[in-house]
Write a protein that holds these residues in place. Structure first.
Motif: not given
Length: 73
Positions: A30, A32-39
């Motif tokens: 999660e 990594r996903f947030q980092q990828a979506t800049r959140r």
């Protein structure tokens, strides 16, 4: 927020340990996903989660080695 202590991980039984490992892996995904979506707002969460996962895996491995050595004797 201080890093978690390994003594807390050692208090868990095998089932709880497996659940915690799964939860830590899920949280890393999660993050990594947030980092990828800049959140991602709290970058330190990566360090804390990776540290906790390493502790949990270490405790799991210690228990495997202990069980293996007791079988050999």
């Amino acid at each position: 927020m201080p890093l978690p202590k390994i003594a807390d991980a050692r208090k868990l039984n095998a089932e709880e340990l497996a659940e915690e490992i799964l939860a830590a892996k899920r949280k890393l995904f999660e993050l990594r996903f947030q980092q990828a979506t800049r959140r991602l707002e709290k970058n330190h969460e990566f360090k804390h989660t990776r540290h906790r996962l390493a502790q949990l895996l270490t405790v799991e491995r210690e228990r495997e080695l202990t069980a293996q050595s007791s079988e050999e004797e």
